[in-house]
Design a protein around this motif. Structure first.
Motif, short mmCIF file in Angstrom:
data_model
loop_
_atom_site.label_atom_id
_atom_site.label_comp_id
_atom_site.label_asym_id
_atom_site.label_seq_id
_atom_site.Cartn_x
_atom_site.Cartn_y
_atom_site.Cartn_z
N TYR A 10 0.82 -1.21 0.00
CA TYR A 10 0.00 0.00 0.00
C TYR A 10 0.86 1.26 0.00
CZ TYR A 10 0.99 1.49 4.72
OH TYR A 10 1.62 1.99 5.82
N THR A 13 2.12 2.09 -3.44
CA THR A 13 1.03 2.58 -4.29
C THR A 13 0.73 4.04 -3.98
OG1 THR A 13 0.06 0.37 -4.38
CG2 THR A 13 -1.36 2.21 -4.97
N ILE A 14 0.63 4.39 -2.70
CA ILE A 14 0.36 5.77 -2.32
C ILE A 14 1.50 6.68 -2.78
CG2 ILE A 14 0.06 7.33 -0.36
CD1 ILE A 14 -2.35 5.56 -0.92
N LEU A 17 1.16 7.26 -6.47
CA LEU A 17 0.08 8.21 -6.73
C LEU A 17 0.53 9.65 -6.44
CD1 LEU A 17 -3.01 6.32 -5.26
CD2 LEU A 17 -2.66 6.96 -7.65
N VAL A 72 -5.13 0.56 -6.54
CA VAL A 72 -5.37 1.89 -5.98
C VAL A 72 -6.49 1.83 -4.94
CG1 VAL A 72 -6.10 4.25 -6.48
CG2 VAL A 72 -4.55 3.05 -8.04
N LYS A 73 -7.56 1.13 -5.27
CA LYS A 73 -8.69 1.00 -4.35
C LYS A 73 -8.25 0.37 -3.04
CE LYS A 73 -13.21 -1.19 -3.83
NZ LYS A 73 -14.23 -2.07 -4.48
N LEU A 76 -6.06 2.85 -1.02
CA LEU A 76 -6.78 3.99 -0.45
C LEU A 76 -7.73 3.58 0.67
CD1 LEU A 76 -7.58 6.09 -3.65
CD2 LEU A 76 -5.78 6.47 -1.95
N THR A 77 -8.17 2.33 0.66
CA THR A 77 -9.10 1.86 1.70
C THR A 77 -8.40 1.07 2.80
OG1 THR A 77 -9.60 -0.12 0.37
CG2 THR A 77 -11.06 1.78 0.10
N THR A 81 -3.32 3.08 5.52
CA THR A 81 -3.35 4.38 4.85
C THR A 81 -4.01 5.42 5.73
OG1 THR A 81 -3.45 3.33 2.67
CG2 THR A 81 -4.12 5.62 2.81
N TYR A 82 -5.10 5.03 6.39
CA TYR A 82 -5.79 5.96 7.29
C TYR A 82 -4.86 6.39 8.42
CZ TYR A 82 -9.99 4.11 4.99
OH TYR A 82 -10.92 3.72 4.08
N THR A 85 -2.12 8.68 7.06
CA THR A 85 -2.66 10.00 6.73
C THR A 85 -2.88 10.83 7.98
OG1 THR A 85 -3.75 9.10 4.76
CG2 THR A 85 -4.53 11.22 5.57
#
Length: 222
Positions: A10, A13-14, A17, A72-73, A76-77, A81-82, A85
């Motif tokens: 993940y 990927t982030i 992006l 990506v999905k 982001l989920t 990631t949360y 962030t």
């Protein structure tokens, strides 16, 4: 890293992006902004920057644009990631709202460090998502509530001198010595042209004072 044969995690990927977003802004948005601010000179600046960064641009669109199905999905989920962030947002709150709050900067940093130890244990799989998020937002939520509930403010005026090596001002009588955040002006090189500062200070609903605004008074002409 970024291998097409192996599914990226993940974080990769982030990161991909983010790089794609930055490069896309450079290529497709910056020319309009530069032209709006600098006219023809701005377009020249854009083309020079584009030529210098063309290897990075080519690498981005040739290698990083590739994503596997649902990559990506899933990124982001992801709960990670949360958590990541929130950690970034907390850094922003610390250096903005936190620096304007009249809590000793050293201890505020210690509190942030202690509450963010939960992130380490979460990534090690030893702590739940709910406890991690609760610990992460604890200090930032306190600061935000206190900052945005200030109703009345008063003006405090101080003379100061500046240490140019660290862009820090020192107030008369060592006032607010423990509050580094309200005395450092890294992005204000003109602060040395003044010798008085006016702080607009108020108290939030949680009982902690904050600096809502400040301005400088020029030195008297000799």
């Amino acid at each position: 890293m970024f291998s097409k044969e192996e599914r990226p995690n993940y974080f990769e990927t982030i990161l991909k992006l983010f790089i794609i977003l930055v490069v896309s802004v450079l290529v497709f948005v910056s020319p309009f902004l530069l032209y709006a601010n600098y006219a023809a000179t701005g377009l020249i600046m854009y083309f020079v920057a584009l030529i210098l960064l063309s290897p990075s641009v080519a690498f981005t669109y040739k290698n990083l644009i590739y994503f596997k199905k649902n990559e990506v999905k899933n990124a982001l989920t992801s709960s990670k990631t949360y958590v990541g962030t929130l950690a970034i947002l907390n850094c922003f709150v610390f250096f903005t709202i936190g620096f304007d709050t009249l809590l000793p900067t050293f201890w505020l940093g210690v509190f942030y460090f202690l509450t963010h130890l939960s992130v380490y244990f979460f990534f090690k799989g030893k702590l739940s998502l709910a406890l991690t998020i609760f610990s992460e937002v604890l200090i930032s939520l306190f600061l935000l509530i206190n900052y945005y509930t200030v109703e009345k403010t008063t003006i405090e005026k101080y003379r100061y001198y500046i240490n140019r090596s660290n862009s820090t001002i020192y107030l008369e009588n060592n006032q607010y010595e423990a509050f580094f955040g309200i005395r450092v002006f890294w992005i204000n090189p003109e602060v040395s042209n003044f010798n008085k500062i006016y702080y607009e200070i108020g108290e939030g609903v949680l009982g902690v004072k904050v600096v809502k605004a400040y301005n400088f008074k020029p030195k008297k002409a000799k």
